[in-house]
Write an enzyme that holds these catalytic residues in place. Structure first.
Site, PDB file in Angstrom:
ATOM      1  N   ASN A  25       0.857  -1.184   0.020  1.00  0.00           N
ATOM      2  CA  ASN A  25       0.025  -0.101  -0.201  1.00  0.00           C
ATOM      3  C   ASN A  25       0.961   1.317  -0.199  1.00  0.00           C
ATOM      4  O   ASN A  25       1.407   1.530   1.051  1.00  0.00           O
ATOM      5  CB  ASN A  25      -1.008  -0.149   1.146  1.00  0.00           C
ATOM      6  CG  ASN A  25      -1.648   1.342   1.417  1.00  0.00           C
ATOM      7  OD1 ASN A  25      -1.669   2.024   0.428  1.00  0.00           O
ATOM      8  ND2 ASN A  25      -2.276   1.547   2.506  1.00  0.00           N
ATOM      9  N   LYS A  59      -0.030   4.170  -0.148  1.00  0.00           N
ATOM     10  CA  LYS A  59      -0.691   5.579   0.307  1.00  0.00           C
ATOM     11  C   LYS A  59      -0.526   6.773  -0.631  1.00  0.00           C
ATOM     12  O   LYS A  59      -0.474   6.538  -1.776  1.00  0.00           O
ATOM     13  CB  LYS A  59      -0.279   5.827   1.608  1.00  0.00           C
ATOM     14  CG  LYS A  59      -0.310   4.515   2.520  1.00  0.00           C
ATOM     15  CD  LYS A  59      -0.005   4.589   3.922  1.00  0.00           C
ATOM     16  CE  LYS A  59       0.194   3.453   4.685  1.00  0.00           C
ATOM     17  NZ  LYS A  59      -0.083   3.672   6.150  1.00  0.00           N
ATOM     18  N   HIS A  79      -9.558   0.826   4.894  1.00  0.00           N
ATOM     19  CA  HIS A  79      -8.177   1.066   5.521  1.00  0.00           C
ATOM     20  C   HIS A  79      -8.381   2.065   6.735  1.00  0.00           C
ATOM     21  O   HIS A  79      -9.443   2.887   6.546  1.00  0.00           O
ATOM     22  CB  HIS A  79      -7.075   1.489   4.688  1.00  0.00           C
ATOM     23  CG  HIS A  79      -5.656   1.488   5.073  1.00  0.00           C
ATOM     24  ND1 HIS A  79      -5.524   2.476   6.068  1.00  0.00           N
ATOM     25  CD2 HIS A  79      -4.848   0.729   4.889  1.00  0.00           C
ATOM     26  CE1 HIS A  79      -4.097   2.340   6.444  1.00  0.00           C
ATOM     27  NE2 HIS A  79      -3.741   1.125   5.828  1.00  0.00           N
ATOM     28  N   GLU A  97      -6.937   4.416   7.984  1.00  0.00           N
ATOM     29  CA  GLU A  97      -6.837   5.637   7.696  1.00  0.00           C
ATOM     30  C   GLU A  97      -7.999   6.262   7.163  1.00  0.00           C
ATOM     31  O   GLU A  97      -8.228   7.621   7.222  1.00  0.00           O
ATOM     32  CB  GLU A  97      -5.405   6.095   7.026  1.00  0.00           C
ATOM     33  CG  GLU A  97      -4.250   5.803   7.616  1.00  0.00           C
ATOM     34  CD  GLU A  97      -2.881   5.265   6.685  1.00  0.00           C
ATOM     35  OE1 GLU A  97      -2.915   5.547   5.510  1.00  0.00           O
ATOM     36  OE2 GLU A  97      -1.875   4.840   7.452  1.00  0.00           O
ATOM     37  N   GLU A 113      -5.380  -5.392  10.554  1.00  0.00           N
ATOM     38  CA  GLU A 113      -4.271  -4.368  10.681  1.00  0.00           C
ATOM     39  C   GLU A 113      -4.713  -3.711  12.190  1.00  0.00           C
ATOM     40  O   GLU A 113      -5.417  -2.656  12.059  1.00  0.00           O
ATOM     41  CB  GLU A 113      -4.284  -3.478   9.541  1.00  0.00           C
ATOM     42  CG  GLU A 113      -3.965  -3.946   8.258  1.00  0.00           C
ATOM     43  CD  GLU A 113      -3.262  -2.704   7.198  1.00  0.00           C
ATOM     44  OE1 GLU A 113      -2.183  -3.029   6.846  1.00  0.00           O
ATOM     45  OE2 GLU A 113      -3.958  -1.878   6.867  1.00  0.00           O
ATOM     46  N   GLY A 173       2.591   2.013  10.608  1.00  0.00           N
ATOM     47  CA  GLY A 173       3.457   3.102  10.365  1.00  0.00           C
ATOM     48  C   GLY A 173       4.236   3.426  11.892  1.00  0.00           C
ATOM     49  O   GLY A 173       4.932   4.379  11.990  1.00  0.00           O
ATOM     50  N   SER A 184       3.393  -2.562  10.341  1.00  0.00           N
ATOM     51  CA  SER A 184       5.083  -2.646  10.519  1.00  0.00           C
ATOM     52  C   SER A 184       5.683  -3.710  10.149  1.00  0.00           C
ATOM     53  O   SER A 184       6.440  -4.322  10.889  1.00  0.00           O
ATOM     54  CB  SER A 184       5.178  -2.053  12.113  1.00  0.00           C
ATOM     55  OG  SER A 184       4.765  -0.965  12.306  1.00  0.00           O
ATOM     56  N   GLY A 196       5.047   1.081   4.642  1.00  0.00           N
ATOM     57  CA  GLY A 196       6.059   1.894   4.412  1.00  0.00           C
ATOM     58  C   GLY A 196       7.274   0.833   3.641  1.00  0.00           C
ATOM     59  O   GLY A 196       7.912   1.380   2.581  1.00  0.00           O
TER      60      GLY A 196
END
Ligand code: PEP
Length: 249
Positions: free
Chosen positions: A9, A11, A93, A95, A163, A169, A209, A231
């Site tokens: 992902n 983002k 997600h 976020e 998640e 993150g 992570s 990330g």
């Protein structure tokens, strides 16, 4: 045998120059390895699909609207995503649940629309730190599963990603026992609702992570079939070892 899947992902990261990372990833993927999906920003869907044509990498979007078309300025539909050649879409997600107040029922509607367009939905669920610390995790997960998943689920149209929000993150990862507990619980809930024949084939991803140095341990869990990676999916040199760890699991 369930299929294994590593999904990245990106983002709101990446411009045309970032396609080089996808090209590099193609050259260092294991032969006969797991399914690999990259979800770049919308602006790169077409070019990422062209760059990966004929390779083992599939492309996905990071969200879609619940309607197929209409007066929704700035949004894109499942059909538009499919039109780019993309085959997956991340839905729910955390976020988006947090920043755009997306509710389980929104995720369910989006999932149905995405299926209608022929996309496979990667549906995200997970608890906050407060919910974890007050022992509410399994109740939260049960509620999200019950309300986010439409009835017509199949192993081809859906992937579920667990998640924990506090792990995204942050560099914090649940203990292996916590990962095992939640993934086993998700599988049992899917079996109870959809029957073992369907539920046993739905890939369950862990996300939060995941890095080259912790991936192999996470993939030891029986009901972890892959990872949703933020990330560490941005650079081929970081994502490739995670994919190799999944291939070896
Ligand atoms: C994510 O955004 O879905 C995610 C898991 O991010 P990260 O790997 O950076 O924690």
């Amino acid at each position: 045998m369930r299929r294994k899947l590593a999904a990245g992902n990106w983002k709101m990261n990446g411009t045309a120059a970032s396609l080089e990372e996808i090209r590099k990833l193609q050259s260092i993927l294991p032969n006969g390895g797991p399914d690999v999906v990259i979800c770049p920003p919308t602006t790169l869907l077409f070019s990422a699909c062209s760059a990966t044509e004929g390779s083992g990498i599939q492309i996905g979007a990071q969200d879609c609207h619940a309607e197929t078309d209409g007066a929704y300025t700035g949004d894109i539909s499942g059909e538009m995503i499919a039109d780019t050649g993309a085959r997956y879409v991340i839905l729910g997600h955390s976020e988006r649940r947090e920043a755009y107040a997306e509710r389980n029922r929104d995720v369910r509607h989006k999932t149905s629309t995405a299926w209608h367009a022929g996309l496979t939905a990667i549906i995200c669920i997970g608890e906050t730190l407060e919910e974890r610390e007050t022992n509410a995790t399994l109740d939260v997960i049960a509620g999200q599963l019950a309300s986010s998943l439409p009835d017509a689920i199949t192993a081809d149209n859906t992937v579920v990603a667990y998640e924990p929000i506090w792990a995204i993150g942050t560099g914090k990862v649940p203990t292996q026992a916590q990962i095992v507990e939640v993934h086993d619980f998700i599988r049992s809930k899917l079996v109870a609702r959809f029957g073992a024949q369907i539920a046993d084939q739905i890939p369950l991803l862990y996300g939060g992570s995941v890095k080259p140095d912790n991936a192999a341990t996470i993939f030891e869990a029986e009901n972890v079939d892959g990872a949703l990676v933020g990330g560490a999916s941005l650079k081929a040199d970081d994502f490739a070892p995670i994919i190799h760890a999944l291939a070896d699991s």
